[in-house]
Design a protein around this motif. Structure first.
Motif, PDB file in Angstrom:
ATOM      1  N   THR A  73       0.889  -1.073  -0.109  1.00 21.11           N
ATOM      2  CA  THR A  73      -0.135   0.045   0.145  1.00 21.11           C
ATOM      3  C   THR A  73       1.009   1.241  -0.088  1.00 21.11           C
ATOM      4  O   THR A  73       2.077   1.262   0.721  1.00 21.11           O
ATOM      5  CB  THR A  73      -0.861   0.095   1.323  1.00 21.11           C
ATOM      6  OG1 THR A  73      -1.502  -1.199   1.264  1.00 21.11           O
ATOM      7  CG2 THR A  73      -1.905   1.028   1.299  1.00 21.11           C
ATOM      8  N   ILE A  74       0.381   2.316  -0.819  1.00 26.07           N
ATOM      9  CA  ILE A  74       1.033   3.563  -0.692  1.00 26.07           C
ATOM     10  C   ILE A  74      -0.036   4.401   0.190  1.00 26.07           C
ATOM     11  O   ILE A  74      -1.309   4.625  -0.427  1.00 26.07           O
ATOM     12  CB  ILE A  74       1.408   4.015  -2.048  1.00 26.07           C
ATOM     13  CG1 ILE A  74       2.647   3.137  -2.526  1.00 26.07           C
ATOM     14  CG2 ILE A  74       1.868   5.563  -1.974  1.00 26.07           C
ATOM     15  CD1 ILE A  74       2.774   3.477  -4.069  1.00 26.07           C
ATOM     16  N   VAL A  75       0.159   5.177   1.046  1.00 23.68           N
ATOM     17  CA  VAL A  75      -0.652   6.288   1.575  1.00 23.68           C
ATOM     18  C   VAL A  75      -0.020   7.542   1.330  1.00 23.68           C
ATOM     19  O   VAL A  75       1.182   7.927   1.680  1.00 23.68           O
ATOM     20  CB  VAL A  75      -0.618   5.977   3.084  1.00 23.68           C
ATOM     21  CG1 VAL A  75      -1.371   7.058   3.951  1.00 23.68           C
ATOM     22  CG2 VAL A  75      -1.145   4.432   3.456  1.00 23.68           C
ATOM     23  N   ASN A  76      -0.738   8.465   0.729  1.00 24.74           N
ATOM     24  CA  ASN A  76      -0.326   9.748   0.378  1.00 24.74           C
ATOM     25  C   ASN A  76      -1.245  10.774   1.104  1.00 24.74           C
ATOM     26  O   ASN A  76      -2.671  10.533   1.037  1.00 24.74           O
ATOM     27  CB  ASN A  76      -0.631   9.806  -1.166  1.00 24.74           C
ATOM     28  CG  ASN A  76      -0.327  11.209  -1.583  1.00 24.74           C
ATOM     29  OD1 ASN A  76      -1.394  11.931  -1.952  1.00 24.74           O
ATOM     30  ND2 ASN A  76       0.967  11.489  -1.674  1.00 24.74           N
ATOM     31  N   VAL A  77      -0.495  11.705   1.764  1.00 21.96           N
ATOM     32  CA  VAL A  77      -1.161  12.776   2.633  1.00 21.96           C
ATOM     33  C   VAL A  77      -1.220  13.793   1.450  1.00 21.96           C
ATOM     34  O   VAL A  77      -0.176  14.440   1.208  1.00 21.96           O
ATOM     35  CB  VAL A  77      -0.518  12.822   3.866  1.00 21.96           C
ATOM     36  CG1 VAL A  77      -1.129  14.106   4.776  1.00 21.96           C
ATOM     37  CG2 VAL A  77      -0.174  11.711   4.489  1.00 21.96           C
ATOM     38  N   PHE A  78      -2.339  14.324   1.446  1.00 20.28           N
ATOM     39  CA  PHE A  78      -2.558  15.381   0.322  1.00 20.28           C
ATOM     40  C   PHE A  78      -3.683  16.462   0.695  1.00 20.28           C
ATOM     41  O   PHE A  78      -4.554  16.306   1.723  1.00 20.28           O
ATOM     42  CB  PHE A  78      -3.146  14.907  -0.931  1.00 20.28           C
ATOM     43  CG  PHE A  78      -4.433  14.436  -0.928  1.00 20.28           C
ATOM     44  CD1 PHE A  78      -5.362  15.369  -1.638  1.00 20.28           C
ATOM     45  CD2 PHE A  78      -4.943  13.238  -0.554  1.00 20.28           C
ATOM     46  CE1 PHE A  78      -6.859  15.011  -1.550  1.00 20.28           C
ATOM     47  CE2 PHE A  78      -6.223  12.824  -0.550  1.00 20.28           C
ATOM     48  CZ  PHE A  78      -7.118  13.720  -1.220  1.00 20.28           C
ATOM     49  N   ALA A  79      -3.821  17.611   0.073  1.00 20.29           N
ATOM     50  CA  ALA A  79      -4.876  18.433   0.140  1.00 20.29           C
ATOM     51  C   ALA A  79      -5.228  19.373  -0.839  1.00 20.29           C
ATOM     52  O   ALA A  79      -4.090  19.505  -1.972  1.00 20.29           O
ATOM     53  CB  ALA A  79      -4.441  19.645   1.425  1.00 20.29           C
ATOM     54  N   SER A  80      -6.146  19.595  -1.334  1.00 29.55           N
ATOM     55  CA  SER A  80      -6.704  20.434  -2.471  1.00 29.55           C
ATOM     56  C   SER A  80      -5.942  21.971  -2.331  1.00 29.55           C
ATOM     57  O   SER A  80      -5.588  22.207  -3.746  1.00 29.55           O
ATOM     58  CB  SER A  80      -8.100  20.481  -2.708  1.00 29.55           C
ATOM     59  OG  SER A  80      -8.566  21.267  -1.679  1.00 29.55           O
ATOM     60  N   TRP A  81      -5.734  22.515  -1.493  1.00 34.12           N
ATOM     61  CA  TRP A  81      -5.021  23.879  -1.639  1.00 34.12           C
ATOM     62  C   TRP A  81      -3.516  23.888  -1.778  1.00 34.12           C
ATOM     63  O   TRP A  81      -2.842  24.737  -1.701  1.00 34.12           O
ATOM     64  CB  TRP A  81      -5.459  24.310   0.001  1.00 34.12           C
ATOM     65  CG  TRP A  81      -5.311  23.548   1.139  1.00 34.12           C
ATOM     66  CD1 TRP A  81      -6.146  22.780   1.760  1.00 34.12           C
ATOM     67  CD2 TRP A  81      -3.989  23.481   1.658  1.00 34.12           C
ATOM     68  NE1 TRP A  81      -5.575  22.270   2.984  1.00 34.12           N
ATOM     69  CE2 TRP A  81      -4.201  22.484   2.949  1.00 34.12           C
ATOM     70  CE3 TRP A  81      -2.566  23.720   1.536  1.00 34.12           C
ATOM     71  CZ2 TRP A  81      -3.024  21.982   3.847  1.00 34.12           C
ATOM     72  CZ3 TRP A  81      -1.597  23.255   2.394  1.00 34.12           C
ATOM     73  CH2 TRP A  81      -2.096  22.601   3.444  1.00 34.12           C
ATOM     74  N   CYS A  82      -2.988  22.460  -1.554  1.00 32.54           N
ATOM     75  CA  CYS A  82      -1.513  22.539  -1.498  1.00 32.54           C
ATOM     76  C   CYS A  82      -0.962  22.287  -3.185  1.00 32.54           C
ATOM     77  O   CYS A  82      -1.306  21.533  -3.826  1.00 32.54           O
ATOM     78  CB  CYS A  82      -1.122  21.136  -0.815  1.00 32.54           C
ATOM     79  SG  CYS A  82       0.375  20.430  -1.269  1.00 32.54           S
ATOM     80  N   ASN A  83      -0.381  23.307  -3.404  1.00 30.97           N
ATOM     81  CA  ASN A  83       0.132  23.178  -5.012  1.00 30.97           C
ATOM     82  C   ASN A  83       1.361  22.067  -5.214  1.00 30.97           C
ATOM     83  O   ASN A  83       1.171  21.587  -6.239  1.00 30.97           O
ATOM     84  CB  ASN A  83       0.839  24.665  -5.237  1.00 30.97           C
ATOM     85  CG  ASN A  83      -0.030  25.660  -5.324  1.00 30.97           C
ATOM     86  OD1 ASN A  83      -1.249  25.552  -5.709  1.00 30.97           O
ATOM     87  ND2 ASN A  83       0.308  27.023  -5.178  1.00 30.97           N
ATOM     88  N   PRO A  84       2.010  21.632  -4.459  1.00 33.07           N
ATOM     89  CA  PRO A  84       2.875  20.424  -4.683  1.00 33.07           C
ATOM     90  C   PRO A  84       2.146  19.308  -4.727  1.00 33.07           C
ATOM     91  O   PRO A  84       2.498  18.381  -5.463  1.00 33.07           O
ATOM     92  CB  PRO A  84       3.689  20.375  -3.465  1.00 33.07           C
ATOM     93  CG  PRO A  84       4.064  21.920  -2.820  1.00 33.07           C
ATOM     94  CD  PRO A  84       2.751  22.450  -3.118  1.00 33.07           C
ATOM     95  N   CYS A  85       0.698  19.102  -4.163  1.00 31.66           N
ATOM     96  CA  CYS A  85      -0.064  18.054  -4.185  1.00 31.66           C
ATOM     97  C   CYS A  85      -0.630  17.854  -5.573  1.00 31.66           C
ATOM     98  O   CYS A  85      -0.682  16.892  -6.296  1.00 31.66           O
ATOM     99  CB  CYS A  85      -1.238  18.224  -3.191  1.00 31.66           C
ATOM    100  SG  CYS A  85      -0.760  17.889  -1.606  1.00 31.66           S
TER     101      CYS A  85
END
Length: 187
Positions: free
Chosen positions: A73-85
């Protein structure tokens, strides 16, 4: 003359500190130091307990402990406001097509409606998405900020942590070898 000597003391102190910092940075550069590879006490440990509700507006389950074992499994921590995301999203879409790997997301301190719109507009690479509106679960994972990505083996152990966006270099130098190790371990 004495005034010149006293005036030079701050300059000498600054030069000493700058020289020490420069030597440290140079040594780190020569040893392959990368700010995207932060040490994590969780490497080799079972992932922290997780129980996050699903992201409203998508047909995707939430994220629970049981979803992180039995398959690499790969768990990715992200947010829509995050440009690098947003920058790494194409790499995540490519990873999601690998049938040997399950890609999960933790939506970090985000507006759920904006996150759902982002994923509907750009594609949803995640098999499950857990919403962490306060960031409390992410603290248990040792998350410094977004994006961060973890490779977890079939037994639920964290093998690798990537800080910063995924790109071709990160996939080949960090994530790729960790995935290869995890996939080889379980056949």
């Amino acid at each position: 003359m004495r005034h010149y000597v006293l005036a030079a003391v701050p300059l000498l102190v600054f030069a000493t500190i700058a020289g020490a910092a420069g030597r440290t940075l140079y040594r780190q550069a020569m040893e392959g130091y990368s700010p995207s590879v932060l040490p994590s006490a969780l490497i080799g440990q079972t992932h922290p307990a997780i129980d996050l509700p699903p992201l409203a507006g998508l047909q995707s389950p939430g994220l629970q402990d049981g979803g992180l074992t039995g398959q690499v499994t790969i768990v990715n921590v992200f947010a829509s406001w995050c440009n690098p995301c947003r920058q790494e999203h194409a790499a995540l879409m490519r990873l999601s097509k690998d049938p040997r790997v399950k890609l999960m997301g933790i939506n970090y301190k985000d507006n759920a409606e904006e996150a759902a719109v982002f994923l509907r507009d750009n594609g949803n690479p995640y098999a499950a998405i857990g919403v962490d509106p306060t960031g409390r679960e992410a603290i248990d994972w040792g998350v410094y900020g977004v994006p961060e990505t973890f490779v977890i083996d079939r037994d639920g152990r964290i093998l690798f942590k990537q800080v910063g966006p995924l790109d071709d270099k990160a996939l080949s130098a960090g994530i790729g070898p960790a995935l290869d190790k995890a996939l080889a371990a379980g056949g």
